[in-house]
Design a protein around this motif. Sequence first.
Motif, PDB file in Angstrom:
ATOM      1  N   ARG A   6       7.086 -12.836  17.810  1.00  0.00           N
ATOM      2  CA  ARG A   6       6.292 -13.093  16.280  1.00  0.00           C
ATOM      3  C   ARG A   6       6.148 -14.365  16.600  1.00  0.00           C
ATOM      4  O   ARG A   6       6.870 -15.426  16.766  1.00  0.00           O
ATOM      5  N   VAL A 101      -9.113 -10.343  15.650  1.00  0.00           N
ATOM      6  CA  VAL A 101      -7.812 -10.577  15.312  1.00  0.00           C
ATOM      7  C   VAL A 101      -7.762  -8.391  15.579  1.00  0.00           C
ATOM      8  O   VAL A 101      -8.390  -7.643  15.092  1.00  0.00           O
ATOM      9  N   GLU A 155      -3.715 -11.175  18.305  1.00  0.00           N
ATOM     10  CA  GLU A 155      -5.527 -12.279  17.704  1.00  0.00           C
ATOM     11  C   GLU A 155      -5.127 -12.863  18.994  1.00  0.00           C
ATOM     12  O   GLU A 155      -4.277 -12.967  19.401  1.00  0.00           O
ATOM     13  N   LEU A 168       0.569 -11.207  15.811  1.00  0.00           N
ATOM     14  CA  LEU A 168       0.719 -11.931  14.764  1.00  0.00           C
ATOM     15  C   LEU A 168       2.148 -11.510  13.703  1.00  0.00           C
ATOM     16  O   LEU A 168       3.000 -12.096  13.466  1.00  0.00           O
ATOM     17  N   GLN A 170       2.214  -9.372  11.078  1.00  0.00           N
ATOM     18  CA  GLN A 170       2.511 -10.184   9.741  1.00  0.00           C
ATOM     19  C   GLN A 170       1.250  -8.543   9.240  1.00  0.00           C
ATOM     20  O   GLN A 170       0.649  -7.647   8.643  1.00  0.00           O
TER      21      GLN A 170
END
Length: 187
Positions: A6, A101, A155, A168, A170
């Motif tokens: 990450r 993204v 992304e 990412l 997230q």
Amino acid sequence: MAVMKRGANVALTREVPGLTGVVIGMAWNAGAETALSDNLVSAALLCDASNRALSEKHFVFFNQLASPDLSVTDLERAVGEDQDQIEIDLNAVPANVDRIVVVLYVNDGPAQRRTLGQLKSCVVRVLNLADNGELVRSEDLAPALSSETAIALGEVYRHEGGWKFKVLGQGYSRGVGGILADYGLTV
């Protein structure tokens, strides 16, 4: 092939001169949770320099399989080890698109009480569109998930005249609505 954690990024067009397109592949294992697996949706958001989606038409998913300019396409059938794939023609991406993204979310409806924390594994990878050769893959993102129902996986973004990819990982507890809100859209 590099395994990325990450937050890590790689300069795709610097590492692969002449790279004109990529396929973002998503692979997951939901084990016996078929209701979860059958209701996972991948999507892509085409965003400007301020990290806002250009419009609702720039949200590519199963009901809108391509961006208006056809530079980003949700492939109807994934090949290889991926459950879903999104193709990006880097040369065709409009100049006002700064980043693309890629997300994964639990579709509302039959899977309402499912979460991404039930996944046994979840990986995003980047393939060279020209030969399907794997360029990079993320670490397994599943162990960090619990009650989230959506995740921004990675992304592809412009950087110094080229393209980079960033993992990412997230998670969002408010599902696709949470992701869309972060990128300036509403459900």
